[in-house]
Design a protein around this motif. Structure first.
Motif, PDB file in Angstrom:
ATOM      1  N   ASN A 164      -3.590   7.687  -5.931  1.00 45.73           N
ATOM      2  CA  ASN A 164      -4.365   6.454  -6.109  1.00 45.73           C
ATOM      3  C   ASN A 164      -4.482   6.115  -7.585  1.00 45.73           C
ATOM      4  OD1 ASN A 164      -4.745   6.091  -3.386  1.00 45.73           O
ATOM      5  ND2 ASN A 164      -6.907   6.654  -3.370  1.00 45.73           N
TER       6      ASN A 164
ATOM      7  N   TYR B  71       1.728  10.387  12.845  1.00 42.74           N
ATOM      8  CA  TYR B  71       1.718  10.199  11.389  1.00 42.74           C
ATOM      9  C   TYR B  71       2.617  11.218  10.718  1.00 42.74           C
ATOM     10  CZ  TYR B  71      -0.010   9.798   6.592  1.00 42.74           C
ATOM     11  OH  TYR B  71      -0.093   9.641   5.230  1.00 42.74           O
TER      12      TYR B  71
ATOM     13  N   ASP C 235       2.276   4.960   0.748  1.00 41.07           N
ATOM     14  CA  ASP C 235       2.466   5.395   2.138  1.00 41.07           C
ATOM     15  C   ASP C 235       2.983   6.824   2.274  1.00 41.07           C
ATOM     16  OD1 ASP C 235       2.441   4.931   4.946  1.00 41.07           O
ATOM     17  OD2 ASP C 235       4.576   4.454   4.913  1.00 41.07           O
TER      18      ASP C 235
ATOM     19  N   THR D 247      -8.363   3.391  -0.010  1.00 34.34           N
ATOM     20  CA  THR D 247      -9.167   4.057   1.020  1.00 34.34           C
ATOM     21  C   THR D 247      -8.282   4.650   2.098  1.00 34.34           C
ATOM     22  OG1 THR D 247     -10.999   2.527   0.607  1.00 34.34           O
ATOM     23  CG2 THR D 247     -11.024   3.747   2.691  1.00 34.34           C
ATOM     24  N   ASN D 248      -7.314   3.869   2.559  1.00 37.81           N
ATOM     25  CA  ASN D 248      -6.429   4.350   3.619  1.00 37.81           C
ATOM     26  C   ASN D 248      -5.588   5.527   3.153  1.00 37.81           C
ATOM     27  OD1 ASN D 248      -7.392   2.364   5.324  1.00 37.81           O
ATOM     28  ND2 ASN D 248      -5.688   0.954   4.956  1.00 37.81           N
ATOM     29  N   ASN D 249      -5.167   5.503   1.885  1.00 36.44           N
ATOM     30  CA  ASN D 249      -4.375   6.617   1.379  1.00 36.44           C
ATOM     31  C   ASN D 249      -5.182   7.907   1.322  1.00 36.44           C
ATOM     32  OD1 ASN D 249      -1.896   7.700   0.115  1.00 36.44           O
ATOM     33  ND2 ASN D 249      -3.201   7.925  -1.682  1.00 36.44           N
TER      34      ASN D 249
ATOM     35  N   CYS E 253       0.836  -1.200   0.000  1.00 39.87           N
ATOM     36  CA  CYS E 253       0.000   0.000   0.000  1.00 39.87           C
ATOM     37  C   CYS E 253       0.872   1.252   0.000  1.00 39.87           C
ATOM     38  CB  CYS E 253      -0.900   0.024   1.240  1.00 39.87           C
ATOM     39  SG  CYS E 253      -2.160  -1.261   1.281  1.00 39.87           S
TER      40      CYS E 253
ATOM     41  N   GLU F 278      -8.434  -1.619   0.279  1.00 40.43           N
ATOM     42  CA  GLU F 278      -8.227  -0.783   1.469  1.00 40.43           C
ATOM     43  C   GLU F 278      -7.005   0.118   1.314  1.00 40.43           C
ATOM     44  OE1 GLU F 278      -5.874  -4.563   2.158  1.00 40.43           O
ATOM     45  OE2 GLU F 278      -7.838  -4.025   1.323  1.00 40.43           O
ATOM     46  N   CYS F 279      -6.078  -0.262   0.420  1.00 40.53           N
ATOM     47  CA  CYS F 279      -4.899   0.584   0.197  1.00 40.53           C
ATOM     48  C   CYS F 279      -5.314   1.973  -0.269  1.00 40.53           C
ATOM     49  CB  CYS F 279      -3.988  -0.048  -0.844  1.00 40.53           C
ATOM     50  SG  CYS F 279      -3.150  -1.552  -0.314  1.00 40.53           S
TER      51      CYS F 279
ATOM     52  N   ASN G 273      -7.534   8.644   3.523  1.00 36.27           N
ATOM     53  CA  ASN G 273      -7.944   9.029   4.877  1.00 36.27           C
ATOM     54  C   ASN G 273      -6.797   9.235   5.853  1.00 36.27           C
ATOM     55  OD1 ASN G 273     -10.636   8.851   4.065  1.00 36.27           O
ATOM     56  ND2 ASN G 273     -10.775   6.681   4.612  1.00 36.27           N
ATOM     57  N   ASN G 274      -5.702   8.490   5.699  1.00 35.77           N
ATOM     58  CA  ASN G 274      -4.642   8.521   6.706  1.00 35.77           C
ATOM     59  C   ASN G 274      -3.972   9.882   6.831  1.00 35.77           C
ATOM     60  OD1 ASN G 274      -5.102   5.841   7.221  1.00 35.77           O
ATOM     61  ND2 ASN G 274      -3.325   5.085   6.093  1.00 35.77           N
TER      62      ASN G 274
END
Length: 605
Positions: A224, A269, A140, A254-256, A138, A251-252, A258-259
């Motif tokens: 993305n 973070y 990062d 989605t997480n990118n 994913c 989820e990769c 939101n994180n």
């Protein structure tokens, strides 16, 4: 057989003969048969291309394209120039570029050819960051996962049988930031970093002092899109499977999205991605470029990075935009305005990767300000004095319009043909000029702007050319909850003004707020004045998010401004950066009300 058909045949054979790959370790493999330019026009002349896979942290598998000098034996030892990037997919850097056949990324073909790397005995390794190209995992945002990939790539490159163990990193934009991350980690074997137009602190690209920038959602969406570029039809089965990783792991994406939406720069973070802080103590030599007025990867936390870094520092700084040191326009005019980029880069690499002391002594820093002339500096910034200036006090209302660039997703914009649909570091859309951050026009007949209700402070006209160099710092003591936008303007005696710096901050609940503006290098000509505004961001061009609507009372305010005497400049070769004139044309505001000024700028210590 034609080059394209030969490429397809080689790729197909590789896909059908995976067990025949040369295994270096259980998960480390490299194709046995190199491909040359004669086989595939996408391979640089004089190079032999192979692909490799090796493991990184968290079960991630990294893919690399390797270019070796074709005239050397397979195990002839050479130093390595490494780039670790999101932009190395075989199909294209940020989208499908329409290639007819698979091949290594051409992102840094200009370096390979322009610096004659194969002829000079260098190996080039291009590694896909996790989640991009032929690597799994994913994405990062230059966080712990990508930092592990960088360290892994350095270790892999230095340990190959064809490597001398000396590795240098090279990049521009995102892969310039991975170079800075490499310097911060100090991985043994990394001996030099060339980073053009990097982000010095990853927080600053999406947020500033608690306020979201307009692209805080569009940029993750763009990456993305880059992570999900389809493999080419003739990519190997292994590469194609890795390239489809996000389909199996949605989820990769989605997480990118939101994180990275935490506004707090002191969160765990963002601390992990603060390259300016994390480089503290590093002695890895660096060679950087930075546009002082560019609208993309701006000079935020640059000086902090340079202060924390302890190794050799070199750089080109000037009023250019998001470009490489060798970039030219259609007529061949150098966009930075200075010749000799590849020569200087290779003297830097030869020194640190081959131990060859250069016969030509390059200046540590070369800098162009808004005069369009270049000068040498031993260090940057190199201010004679930092002057503390008292700013106007009073009240303003924390309001602002919606940002001019909407928060619609980048993917949706691309589908609709909107060029703003790509907001990655390579394709950041140009922003409209910021024209109303607090200065009154002659027609206002008042000391403040009716639009932004900002507080204005004017210097007296300077008698001699006076340079603002380095990073200004603002301190505020306030009541009320909201934000403060500070901007600096160069005002001519005819009432024309140019914005030269700006920053926004969420005011601290304690009522005491300290924040940095962007690093800068700008000279006020005789008769010009510096105007400073503190107030609201009336047009919302750069920053997203809601304003409180509260009245903010500024009880005290000050600006620490680093100054330098241009009369002491040591000139060096170079011409005026073309972007400077475009910036001045687009951003010059006429008809401003000039003021008498409350203080004098003085560069004498």
């Amino acid at each position: 057989m034609s080059p394209i058909r030969r490429t397809v045949a080689v790729a197909a054979a590789a896909a059908l003969s995976m067990p025949a790959l040369v295994l270096v370790s259980a998960n480390d493999a490299q194709a046995a048969d190199p491909v040359t330019h004669e086989d595939n026009v996408r391979v640089p002349e004089g190079a032999a291309w192979t692909e490799a896979y090796f493991p990184s942290a968290g079960g991630v598998q990294l893919h690399a394209d390797v270019l070796r000098p074709a005239h050397l034996p397979a195990k002839a030892k050479t130093p390595v120039i490494l780039s670790v990037s999101s932009y190395f997919a075989h199909a294209g850097a940020t989208s499908n570029d329409g290639y007819e056949a698979v091949g290594p990324s051409e992102r840094f073909r200009d370096l390979v050819d322009g610096a004659e790397l194969m002829k000079k005995g260098y190996t080039v390794v291009m590694v896909d960051l996790r989640g991009f190209g032929g690597s799994t995992g994913c994405l990062d945002w230059v966080g712990p996962g990508e930092q592990a990939d960088i360290a892994t790539a350095v270790n892999w490159a230095k340990s190959r049988p064809w490597s001398t163990g000396k590795v240098g990193m090279y990049g521009k934009s995102y892969d310039a930031s991975t170079g800075l991350a490499g310097a911060a980690m100090r991985t043994p074997g990394l001996e030099a970093v060339v980073a053009q137009e990097p982000v010095w602190d990853m927080y600053q690209y999406l947020w500033q002092n608690g306020v979201p920038r307009w692209n805080h959602r569009d940029t993750p969406s763009s990456y993305n899109g880059i992570a999900t570029i389809d493999p080419m039809a003739d990519d190997t089965a292994r590469y194609a499977k890795n390239a489809k990783y996000e389909e199996r792991n949605p989820e990769c994406l989605t997480n990118n999205m939101n994180n990275n939406q935490n506004p707090d720069p002191n969160s765990d973070y963002w601390k992990a991605r603060n390259l300016a802080a994390n480089v503290k103590g590093s002695k890895v030599p660096i060679f950087v470029t930075q546009g002082t007025i560019e609208p993309n990867t701006m000079p935020e936390d640059m000086e902090t990075f340079l202060k924390n870094h302890r190794g050799e520092q070199r750089g080109w700084i000037g009023p250019f935009d998001h470009i490489r040191g060798n970039d030219t326009d259609a007529s061949g005019r150098l966009l930075m305005g200075r010749s000799g980029w590849f020569d200087e880069v290779m003297r830097f690499y030869d020194k640190h990767l081959k131990g060859i002391e250069p016969k030509v002594k390059d200046p540590n820093w070369v800098v162009q300000d808004n005069s369009g002339t270049w000068r040498e500096e031993k260090t940057w910034p190199n201010s004679a004095v930092t002057q503390d200036i008292s700013l106007s006090t009073g009240s303003y209302v924390d309001t602002g319009k919606a940002p001019r660039v909407a928060s619609q997703s980048s993917a949706a914009k691309r589908r609709q043909g909107d060029p703003r649909g790509q907001a990655d570091m390579e394709n950041m859309p140009s922003m409209a000029p910021v024209r109303a951050l607090g200065l009154p026009r002659a027609s206002d007949g008042a000391g403040r702007s009716p639009i932004s209700s900002a507080l204005n402070t004017w210097s007296k006209p300077v008698k001699k050319a006076t340079r603002l160099t380095g990073t200004p710092v603002v301190k505020l003591r306030t009541t009320g909850s909201g934000t403060a936008t500070t901007s600096l303007w160069d005002i001519g005696p005819d009432g024309t003004g140019v914005p030269i710096n700006d920053m926004i901050v969420t005011l601290d609940a304690s009522g005491r707020t300290k924040y940095e503006l962007r690093s800068m290098d700008w000279t006020l000509e005789p008769g010009h004045q510096l105007a400073v505004t503190v107030g609201t961001d009336a047009e919302g061009d750069l920053w997203d998010g809601e304003r409180t609507g509260e009245r903010i009372t500024v009880k005290s305010a000050s600006l620490a401004l680093p100054l330098q005497n241009p009369a002491k400049d040591k000139a060096t070769q170079g011409s005026r950066a073309p972007y400077l004139d475009r910036y001045l044309t687009s951003n010059t505001v006429e008809g401003l009300t000039t003021q008498g000024g409350t203080y004098s700028l003085d560069f004498r210590p």
